[in-house]
Motif scaffolding. Structure first.
Motif, PDB file in Angstrom:
ATOM      1  N   ILE A 139     -58.990  97.335 -61.506  1.00  0.00           N
ATOM      2  CA  ILE A 139     -58.555  96.670 -62.740  1.00  0.00           C
ATOM      3  C   ILE A 139     -59.381  97.225 -63.890  1.00  0.00           C
ATOM      4  O   ILE A 139     -60.580  97.437 -63.755  1.00  0.00           O
ATOM      5  CB  ILE A 139     -58.762  95.142 -62.639  1.00  0.00           C
TER       6      ILE A 139
ATOM      7  N   ALA B 168     -57.411  93.244 -67.869  1.00  0.00           N
ATOM      8  CA  ALA B 168     -58.033  91.916 -67.785  1.00  0.00           C
ATOM      9  C   ALA B 168     -57.957  91.180 -69.116  1.00  0.00           C
ATOM     10  O   ALA B 168     -57.881  89.944 -69.146  1.00  0.00           O
ATOM     11  CB  ALA B 168     -59.478  92.048 -67.329  1.00  0.00           C
TER      12      ALA B 168
ATOM     13  N   LEU C 259     -52.417  91.121 -62.749  1.00  0.00           N
ATOM     14  CA  LEU C 259     -53.500  91.743 -61.971  1.00  0.00           C
ATOM     15  C   LEU C 259     -53.151  92.050 -60.521  1.00  0.00           C
ATOM     16  O   LEU C 259     -53.861  92.806 -59.867  1.00  0.00           O
ATOM     17  CB  LEU C 259     -54.744  90.839 -61.984  1.00  0.00           C
TER      18      LEU C 259
ATOM     19  N   LEU D 251     -64.237  90.751 -61.051  1.00  0.00           N
ATOM     20  CA  LEU D 251     -63.622  89.834 -62.008  1.00  0.00           C
ATOM     21  C   LEU D 251     -63.336  88.521 -61.285  1.00  0.00           C
ATOM     22  O   LEU D 251     -62.807  88.526 -60.171  1.00  0.00           O
ATOM     23  CB  LEU D 251     -62.315  90.430 -62.550  1.00  0.00           C
TER      24      LEU D 251
ATOM     25  N   ILE E   8     -65.264  90.504 -67.124  1.00  0.00           N
ATOM     26  CA  ILE E   8     -64.465  91.552 -67.779  1.00  0.00           C
ATOM     27  C   ILE E   8     -65.350  92.739 -68.150  1.00  0.00           C
ATOM     28  O   ILE E   8     -64.945  93.891 -68.037  1.00  0.00           O
ATOM     29  CB  ILE E   8     -63.711  90.989 -69.007  1.00  0.00           C
TER      30      ILE E   8
END
Length: 139
Positions: free
Chosen positions: A55, A60, A76, A117, A133
């Motif tokens: 990611i 995010a 996500l 995350l 993040i």
């Protein structure tokens, strides 16, 4: 008779020009084949090992407090960890170990869940808090 007379003498005959040329050509071809194969004969091919969901911060940052779980899944994908003892928390963890291709491309390893995350949900299944993040790559 003595032992020396029983030993038969070996006669070496000179190589014919075609036989010598054949040996040189075969040796040259084998050498060229090994040289063209590079180091692949001496090393083992290793696959890249991505684990979890890769990611970026851009992805995010699309998350917002108040989104439902389906919206988070859409943005996500599935989390790496959905703890049954803590169902209101989703953990997205990513590790990567570069194999042969990754090293050729210069991709660095990501170890020890340094990209982590965490999305927290309230009792209604809506996002209440987002952490980590800054641990994600920008793009």
């Amino acid at each position: 008779m003595s032992h020396l007379t029983m030993i038969k003498t070996l006669n070496f005959r000179p190589l014919s020009p075609t036989s010598a040329l054949r040996k040189i050509v075969i040796t040259s071809m084998l050498s060229a084949a090994v040289a063209m194969s590079g180091c692949s004969l001496l090393s083992v091919y290793r696959i890249d090992l991505p684990q979890g969901t890769a990611i970026t911060q851009t992805q995010a940052q699309k998350l917002q407090v108040g989104m439902n779980q389906n919206q988070v899944l859409y943005i996500l994908g599935s989390p790496a960890i959905r703890d049954t003892l803590e169902p209101k928390r989703w953990d997205y963890i990513y590790d990567y170990q570069a194999g042969t291709e990754g090293r050729r491309k210069g991709i660095a390893d990501v170890k020890d869940a340094s990209q982590h995350l965490v999305v927290y949900f309230d009792d209604n299944g809506l996002v209440s808090r987002i952490e980590g993040i800054e641990s994600l790559p920008v793009s």
